[in-house]
Design a protein around this motif. Structure first.
Motif, PDB file in Angstrom:
ATOM      1  N   ALA A  36      17.382   9.562  -1.177  1.00 54.00           N
ATOM      2  CA  ALA A  36      16.307   8.696  -1.672  1.00 54.00           C
ATOM      3  C   ALA A  36      16.258   7.376  -0.916  1.00 54.00           C
ATOM      4  O   ALA A  36      15.183   6.919  -0.495  1.00 54.00           O
ATOM      5  N   ALA A  37      17.412   6.743  -0.727  1.00 53.03           N
ATOM      6  CA  ALA A  37      17.435   5.438  -0.048  1.00 53.03           C
ATOM      7  C   ALA A  37      17.025   5.565   1.416  1.00 53.03           C
ATOM      8  O   ALA A  37      16.271   4.729   1.934  1.00 53.03           O
ATOM      9  N   SER A  38      17.507   6.602   2.094  1.00 54.23           N
ATOM     10  CA  SER A  38      17.176   6.768   3.519  1.00 54.23           C
ATOM     11  C   SER A  38      15.692   7.044   3.710  1.00 54.23           C
ATOM     12  O   SER A  38      15.044   6.468   4.602  1.00 54.23           O
ATOM     13  N   LEU A  39      15.126   7.924   2.886  1.00 58.80           N
ATOM     14  CA  LEU A  39      13.694   8.208   2.988  1.00 58.80           C
ATOM     15  C   LEU A  39      12.869   6.981   2.620  1.00 58.80           C
ATOM     16  O   LEU A  39      11.837   6.708   3.240  1.00 58.80           O
ATOM     17  N   ALA A  40      13.304   6.237   1.606  1.00 63.61           N
ATOM     18  CA  ALA A  40      12.566   5.043   1.197  1.00 63.61           C
ATOM     19  C   ALA A  40      12.541   4.007   2.312  1.00 63.61           C
ATOM     20  O   ALA A  40      11.517   3.356   2.547  1.00 63.61           O
ATOM     21  N   ARG A  41      13.648   3.846   3.022  1.00 64.52           N
ATOM     22  CA  ARG A  41      13.686   2.878   4.127  1.00 64.52           C
ATOM     23  C   ARG A  41      12.769   3.311   5.269  1.00 64.52           C
ATOM     24  O   ARG A  41      12.240   2.469   5.998  1.00 64.52           O
ATOM     25  N   GLU A  42      12.599   4.626   5.457  1.00 68.46           N
ATOM     26  CA  GLU A  42      11.676   5.114   6.488  1.00 68.46           C
ATOM     27  C   GLU A  42      10.229   4.947   6.050  1.00 68.46           C
ATOM     28  O   GLU A  42       9.364   4.562   6.852  1.00 68.46           O
ATOM     29  N   LEU A  43       9.948   5.251   4.784  1.00 71.14           N
ATOM     30  CA  LEU A  43       8.572   5.178   4.288  1.00 71.14           C
ATOM     31  C   LEU A  43       8.122   3.733   4.051  1.00 71.14           C
ATOM     32  O   LEU A  43       6.940   3.412   4.219  1.00 71.14           O
ATOM     33  N   VAL A  44       9.052   2.878   3.634  1.00 72.61           N
ATOM     34  CA  VAL A  44       8.729   1.477   3.347  1.00 72.61           C
ATOM     35  C   VAL A  44       9.666   0.601   4.176  1.00 72.61           C
ATOM     36  O   VAL A  44      10.685   0.112   3.686  1.00 72.61           O
ATOM     37  N   PRO A  45       9.360   0.410   5.455  1.00 73.62           N
ATOM     38  CA  PRO A  45      10.261  -0.322   6.360  1.00 73.62           C
ATOM     39  C   PRO A  45      10.233  -1.832   6.106  1.00 73.62           C
ATOM     40  O   PRO A  45       9.515  -2.585   6.761  1.00 73.62           O
ATOM     41  N   THR A  46      11.012  -2.272   5.164  1.00 74.24           N
ATOM     42  CA  THR A  46      11.104  -3.691   4.844  1.00 74.24           C
ATOM     43  C   THR A  46      12.504  -4.003   4.369  1.00 74.24           C
ATOM     44  O   THR A  46      13.238  -3.110   3.911  1.00 74.24           O
ATOM     45  N   HIS A  47      12.884  -5.266   4.477  1.00 77.38           N
ATOM     46  CA  HIS A  47      14.186  -5.709   3.959  1.00 77.38           C
ATOM     47  C   HIS A  47      14.054  -6.388   2.596  1.00 77.38           C
ATOM     48  O   HIS A  47      15.068  -6.807   2.025  1.00 77.38           O
ATOM     49  N   ARG A  48      12.862  -6.468   2.077  1.00 78.99           N
ATOM     50  CA  ARG A  48      12.642  -7.116   0.777  1.00 78.99           C
ATOM     51  C   ARG A  48      12.959  -6.142  -0.348  1.00 78.99           C
ATOM     52  O   ARG A  48      12.350  -5.082  -0.480  1.00 78.99           O
ATOM     53  N   HIS A  49      13.918  -6.512  -1.172  1.00 78.27           N
ATOM     54  CA  HIS A  49      14.349  -5.622  -2.245  1.00 78.27           C
ATOM     55  C   HIS A  49      13.301  -5.471  -3.343  1.00 78.27           C
ATOM     56  O   HIS A  49      13.344  -4.502  -4.101  1.00 78.27           O
ATOM     57  N   ALA A  50      12.376  -6.408  -3.435  1.00 79.44           N
ATOM     58  CA  ALA A  50      11.298  -6.270  -4.419  1.00 79.44           C
ATOM     59  C   ALA A  50      10.458  -5.029  -4.150  1.00 79.44           C
ATOM     60  O   ALA A  50       9.821  -4.502  -5.068  1.00 79.44           O
ATOM     61  N   LEU A  78      11.117   5.580  -6.772  1.00 78.84           N
ATOM     62  CA  LEU A  78      10.022   6.551  -6.713  1.00 78.84           C
ATOM     63  C   LEU A  78      10.388   7.730  -5.809  1.00 78.84           C
ATOM     64  O   LEU A  78      10.080   8.887  -6.144  1.00 78.84           O
ATOM     65  N   THR A  79      11.042   7.461  -4.696  1.00 79.09           N
ATOM     66  CA  THR A  79      11.424   8.536  -3.782  1.00 79.09           C
ATOM     67  C   THR A  79      12.434   9.473  -4.422  1.00 79.09           C
ATOM     68  O   THR A  79      12.331  10.702  -4.292  1.00 79.09           O
ATOM     69  N   GLY A  80      13.425   8.912  -5.113  1.00 73.88           N
ATOM     70  CA  GLY A  80      14.395   9.757  -5.817  1.00 73.88           C
ATOM     71  C   GLY A  80      13.730  10.637  -6.857  1.00 73.88           C
ATOM     72  O   GLY A  80      14.042  11.837  -6.985  1.00 73.88           O
ATOM     73  N   ALA A  81      12.794  10.055  -7.613  1.00 75.16           N
ATOM     74  CA  ALA A  81      12.064  10.840  -8.611  1.00 75.16           C
ATOM     75  C   ALA A  81      11.218  11.919  -7.952  1.00 75.16           C
ATOM     76  O   ALA A  81      11.146  13.066  -8.428  1.00 75.16           O
ATOM     77  N   LEU A  82      10.559  11.568  -6.836  1.00 78.14           N
ATOM     78  CA  LEU A  82       9.735  12.542  -6.118  1.00 78.14           C
ATOM     79  C   LEU A  82      10.568  13.711  -5.603  1.00 78.14           C
ATOM     80  O   LEU A  82      10.136  14.872  -5.664  1.00 78.14           O
ATOM     81  N   ILE A  83      11.746  13.438  -5.073  1.00 77.43           N
ATOM     82  CA  ILE A  83      12.607  14.501  -4.559  1.00 77.43           C
ATOM     83  C   ILE A  83      12.940  15.502  -5.665  1.00 77.43           C
ATOM     84  O   ILE A  83      12.831  16.726  -5.487  1.00 77.43           O
ATOM     85  N   LEU A  84      13.340  15.001  -6.821  1.00 76.45           N
ATOM     86  CA  LEU A  84      13.740  15.891  -7.910  1.00 76.45           C
ATOM     87  C   LEU A  84      12.555  16.638  -8.495  1.00 76.45           C
ATOM     88  O   LEU A  84      12.623  17.854  -8.733  1.00 76.45           O
ATOM     89  N   VAL A  85      11.455  15.943  -8.753  1.00 73.76           N
ATOM     90  CA  VAL A  85      10.302  16.601  -9.358  1.00 73.76           C
ATOM     91  C   VAL A  85       9.711  17.629  -8.403  1.00 73.76           C
ATOM     92  O   VAL A  85       9.382  18.757  -8.795  1.00 73.76           O
ATOM     93  N   ALA A  86       9.561  17.256  -7.133  1.00 71.18           N
ATOM     94  CA  ALA A  86       9.018  18.200  -6.152  1.00 71.18           C
ATOM     95  C   ALA A  86       9.944  19.399  -5.983  1.00 71.18           C
ATOM     96  O   ALA A  86       9.484  20.553  -5.930  1.00 71.18           O
ATOM     97  N   GLY A  87      11.252  19.152  -5.893  1.00 70.57           N
ATOM     98  CA  GLY A  87      12.196  20.257  -5.748  1.00 70.57           C
ATOM     99  C   GLY A  87      12.180  21.189  -6.944  1.00 70.57           C
ATOM    100  O   GLY A  87      12.159  22.412  -6.793  1.00 70.57           O
ATOM    101  N   ARG A  89       0.834  -1.203   0.000  1.00 68.28           N
ATOM    102  CA  ARG A  89       0.000   0.000   0.000  1.00 68.28           C
ATOM    103  C   ARG A  89       0.873   1.259   0.000  1.00 68.28           C
ATOM    104  O   ARG A  89       0.569   2.246  -0.683  1.00 68.28           O
ATOM    105  N   ARG A  90       1.949   1.232   0.769  1.00 68.98           N
ATOM    106  CA  ARG A  90       2.820   2.410   0.831  1.00 68.98           C
ATOM    107  C   ARG A  90       3.525   2.669  -0.501  1.00 68.98           C
ATOM    108  O   ARG A  90       3.668   3.821  -0.914  1.00 68.98           O
TER     109      ARG A  90
END
Length: 314
Positions: free
Chosen positions: A247-261, A269-278, A4-5
């Motif tokens: 991007a990686a640090s925010l993604a780990r906070e938003l999607v707290p999982t160890h599954r790389h899938a 998505l987080t990296g893209a969001l950072i650049l587009v929003a900025g 969902r996240r």
């Protein structure tokens, strides 16, 4: 919950992209949408490539402090730009076809990255200090060579180097986007295929080998993908050293999982969001054109320092 996240991240990306394209759309809409669409595609591709590459790199290095940018990609990019201007002159540099120059730069950076990564991770990624020191030394060496060549340039050619040395999302051709999009799609597909094995590799070399994983081969495959992803994004717009860490640090906070899938698409998505929003804030709301890369590097550097101190106090 995790699915969902990630879905919410994807929906936020779609909504933000629509706002980026349609905000205060006036005048010749076709021409404006073409320009905005090109910039939007560039931002998404660079953010996605950098985010995914950082997750892979952190898994290989078994350390969430590291990012591929620390190994000297920015210094290599500046050195290549300086060398081209020194050899060809400002006029000759400007005459290089965009697609050919992009392919040459990306190919050379992939080659250098694979060689450096193979040396760094020959005995595994546990020695973080050695990895960081190697990246720093490589960066200092390449910056020194670049500065030596820059001192031999006349002022007009030096200004060309200065302009080409900073990340820019405005001077990207459709041919470069097509090449980058194809390479990114292939790399992300390979990342998805590799995700279950990366989950096992994250357990560590002894455990992964005990479970029957060809650990060394997987590590080199992952590093080849990291090299390709970082090289195409850097060759496309220029260096963004700390974007991947953000991007990686925010993604780990938003999607707290160890599954790389889930981690890999979340970081992309987080990296893209950072650049587009900025870019949306600085360009549409504040009327600025060239501050995004500086802000991303500033906050990324602060995050890197904060993570170091956090590790020391745990």
């Amino acid at each position: 919950m995790i699915k969902r996240r990630v879905t919410w991240l994807a929906l936020a990306m779609l909504a933000l992209s629509a706002g980026f394209l349609l905000w205060q759309l006036k005048g010749p809409t076709g021409f404006i949408l073409t320009l905005r669409g090109t910039k939007l595609a560039t931002l998404i591709m660079v953010g996605a490539a950098t985010g995914a590459a950082t997750i892979l790199f952190q898994t290989v290095a078994a350390n969430q402090l590291l990012t591929p940018g620390l190994v000297g990609f920015d210094a290599l990019y500046v050195f290549l730009q300086t060398l081209l201007v020194f050899l060809l002159g400002g006029v000759g540099y400007a005459a290089i076809p965009a697609a050919a120059g992009f392919l040459a730069e990306a190919g050379l950076m992939i080659l250098v990255a694979v060689i450096v990564f193979r040396l760094l991770f020959r005995n595994g990624g546990a020695d973080v200090i050695r990895i960081l020191l190697t990246g720093v030394i490589l960066g200092i060496m390449l910056r020194g060579l670049a500065e030596l060549l820059q001192r031999l340039l006349d002022p007009a050619e030096f200004s060309v180097v200065q302009q080409a040395s900073f990340a820019s999302f405005s001077a990207v051709s459709p041919a470069q986007l097509a090449i980058t999009g194809t390479a990114l799609a292939i790399a992300l597909f390979l990342c998805a295929r590799m995700a279950p094995r990366l989950d096992v590799a994250a357990l560590g070399r002894p455990v992964a080998r005990g479970l029957g994983l060809d650990y060394d081969r997987l590590i080199m495959q992952a590093l080849a993908l990291v090299a390709a992803l970082v090289a195409i994004s850097t060759a496309l717009v220029g260096p963004l050293t700390f974007l991947g860490l953000l991007a990686a640090s925010l993604a780990r906070e938003l999607v707290p999982t160890h599954r790389h899938a889930w981690l890999i698409p979340a970081a992309a998505l987080t990296g893209a969001l950072i650049l587009v929003a900025g870019q949306f804030v600085f360009e549409r709301l504040l009327g600025q054109q060239s501050t995004l890369s500086v802000i991303v590097e500033f906050f990324g550097g602060l995050l890197f320092i904060a993570l170091i101190f956090r590790r020391r106090t745990l």
